[in-house]
Design a protein around this motif. Structure first.
Motif: not given
Length: 636
Positions: A7-20, A37-40, A45-54
């Motif tokens: 999970l920690n390794e996956l979280k690092s990969k996801i954070v690297d792909k997300l906009p700051k 899970y996100t507080t944002d 919702a404004d970046n619909g392609d992010i999840i598909r890419s991840i």
């Protein structure tokens, strides 16, 4: 590697792909999904392609859910939804699922809630935090669907714990380097009833179906005690192809004997499964038989269900991915396709399937990304098992009904609550609407009304023509005034005493109990009446005996057994079956893409399984087998 490290390794990969600036508060496996899970949630919702890419990069089912702290209170959320969604959308209900952070919005016009390219849904997410899912308001409310949704909300904390445990088991590291795949036949081979198979690899064990033969005095249950499947606690998953009891009837029993894992199925299958299982134990109690389990185990099963739509590719074990494809048999029925290893092998179980477009469904899918072995049904696999064209069957049924009504008789149609009933209803509605048969009441007894309500809850699982007819042309055949619900014994008694001509659809379909027996007692002696079989009658059932020509049958009345004379006309209308006939079975194999290497036949009388396997081998030069129960077949 421990699951926390994964999970920690996956979280690092996801954070690297997300906009700051986009926050990930936590990451968790919940069932087959990787949940962010996100507080944002607005940023996602404004970046619909992010999840598909991840999801594509990680090769996992990824969903985003708001941190529970970000969710608006349901009352406030409903208020905001009303402000955002146009009033003409006809929003009729909201279901808040705190387990998933989703709000299901029921609306008469879902398109207006979705908005252009999902714009309205994104707007809702921004303002309330909840992830909106839109479904069409069903024209007939289903108490089963309503009760299941309420129950799952009531056990949300327990279910969340269950899903986390399942998720961690699915995504555990692969520990075994051997490569082999085996199928063990536990029921439903060279017979119809108690379907069950075990799919095994060095790493995983998956049970496909776990049915009961309700008409059998003995040998009615799968061989669940054999070493290959026992103890049940070692199973990774149970996969259910469809809701009929000969495939689903004993799944609750698994939870009595140590199984604690998930059951995968489509959403309509979940609801129909619960409906049929509850009826199964109710009928057993009513007939003085001991039911195999209590209703509490049906609820336990529901607590462990994970629903998948057609086409969803889902990890269900470290080395197995599952995808359901439409099988055209009943609502939500699916061909279960398993992709094993990293391209190692692909095997599919058809369950029951119909390779023909019907009034309700599109034909069964037979094109897959890859397929090496397919296990297919053989109910009508014999050389002479040819059914008439569907239109000819409809014309024959209309003729029988018209003739019977013209002589002042009544038409009794024993039918399965799910599938055949709705097919016959549509044909009768059209015949009455067009004046082909008299406008007489069509009584629906047993679970038929409730099963029909579930059909209207899931229009996306019906064929396109029926959807168009219901939702765009405003013609819903299920809402015809000709259909009359029989919802009490008093109403049934009133119908039985009414001398007027009528049509009765009643369960059970093979006449082994159920309300159809009350009508048979009353209508059977009168030669003006007609009994019409529209579905398969298994050996050993009363339906098969009458179909064979029995004119005297034992009937139990007030605890006494009496012999009843059958004087009513008996007719069989082939062509309404939800099973493929011999021609369709052969055509299904012929047109399958890609061409499989091996075909295994099951779910048919012994001679039909053997005949179909032999014919496929001769015609297509494919390896075929027709195993007995308790055989283990090594695929690689």
């Amino acid at each position: 590697m421990a699951i926390e490290d994964v999970l920690n390794e996956l979280k690092s990969k996801i954070v690297d792909k997300l906009p700051k600036g986009i926050n990930v508060s936590s990451l968790e496996f919940e069932g087959p999904e990787l949940v962010i899970y996100t507080t944002d949630p607005k940023a996602f919702a404004d970046n619909g392609d992010i999840i598909r890419s991840i999801a594509k990069d990680l090769r996992k089912r990824v969903v985003v859910r708001p941190d529970p702290r970000m969710l608006a209170e349901p009352e406030e959320a409903i208020k905001r939804i009303k402000e955002i969604v146009p009033a003409e959308s006809g929003v009729s209900n909201h279901y808040f699922d705190t387990d998933t952070g989703e709000v299901i919005i029921e609306a008469e016009k879902p398109g207006l809630v979705i908005g252009r390219h999902g714009s309205t849904l994104r707007e809702i997410t921004k303002h309330i935090g909840w992830t909106p899912k839109v479904v069409r308001t069903p024209p007939i409310e289903s108490s089963t669907v309503k009760d299941i949704r309420q129950y799952l909300r009531s056990v949300k904390e327990e279910r969340k714990t269950i899903l986390k445990g399942i998720g961690r088991k699915i995504h555990r590291p692969i520990s075994n380097k051997d490569q082999w795949i085996r199928i063990t036949t536990l029921g439903g081979c060279k017979e119809v009833g108690r379907s069950s198979f075990l799919l095994s690899t060095p790493e995983s064990k998956v049970l496909i179906d776990c049915g009961v033969n309700t008409g059998a005095e003995s040998n009615g249950t799968p061989y669940l005690y054999v070493p290959e499947v026992s103890p049940l606690s070692q199973l990774d998953a149970v996969v259910l192809t469809h809701a009929h009891l000969d495939h689903s009837g004993l799944i609750p029993l698994l939870y009595m004997y140590g199984y604690e894992g998930p059951v995968y199925m489509t959403p309509p299958t979940r609801d129909l499964m619960a409906l049929l299982q509850l009826d199964y134990i109710e009928v057993a109690n009513r007939e003085g038989k001991r039911p195999p389990y209590e209703s509490a185990l049906i609820r336990e099963t529901l607590k462990h269900t994970i629903t998948l739509n057609y086409g969803d590719v889902t990890d269900i074990a470290p080395d197995i991915r599952l995808t359901f494809y439409n099988s055209g048999h009943i609502l939500g029925s699916g061909i279960a396709h398993f992709h094993i290893g990293e391209g190692l092998y692909n095997v599919a179980f058809t369950g029951d399937f119909k390779y023909e477009k019907t009034r309700l469904f599109d034909p069964a899918v037979n094109q897959f990304p890859r397929i090496e072995t397919i296990i297919m049904e053989s109910t009508y696999g014999g050389m002479h098992d040819m059914q008439p064209a569907r239109r000819d069957a409809e014309t024959e049924l209309q003729h029988i009904v018209k003739t019977t009504l013209s002589r002042g008789g009544k038409v009794l149609i024993p039918t399965f609550a799910v599938g055949r009933s709705q097919e016959v209803m549509i044909v009768l509605e059209e015949a009455i609407r067009k004046g082909i048969i008299d406008n007489v009441p069509v009584y629906l007894d047993g679970m038929i009304w409730e099963a029909t309500a579930i059909h209207t809850t899931y229009p996306e699982y019906l064929n396109v023509e029926l959807q168009d007819m219901i939702f765009h042309k405003g013609q819903n055949p299920f809402l015809s005034p000709a259909f009359v619900r029989v919802d009490s014994s008093q109403k049934r008694e009133k119908i039985l005493q009414d001398p007027s001509p009528c049509i009765v659809l009643a369960t059970s379909g093979m006449m082994n109990g159920g309300p159809v027996m009350e009508y048979l007692k009353m209508y059977g002696p009168d030669k003006r009446n007609t009994l019409v079989f529209v579905g398969y009658q298994a050996e050993g059932t009363l339906g098969r005996r009458i179909q064979k020509g029995w004119t005297e049958i034992p009937m139990s009345t007030n605890g006494k057994t009496e012999v009843m004379k059958i004087n009513m006309e008996v007719a069989t209308v082939d062509g309404f079956s939800g099973h493929s006939d011999r021609r369709q079975l052969m055509e299904y194999v012929k047109r399958m893409e890609p061409r499989p290497e091996r075909i295994i036949t099951n779910h048919g009388d012994e001679n039909k399984c053997l005949d179909l396997a032999s014919s496929i081998y001769k015609k297509h030069k494919l390896e075929t087998r027709s195993p007995m129960n308790l055989e283990t077949i090594r695929l690689i």
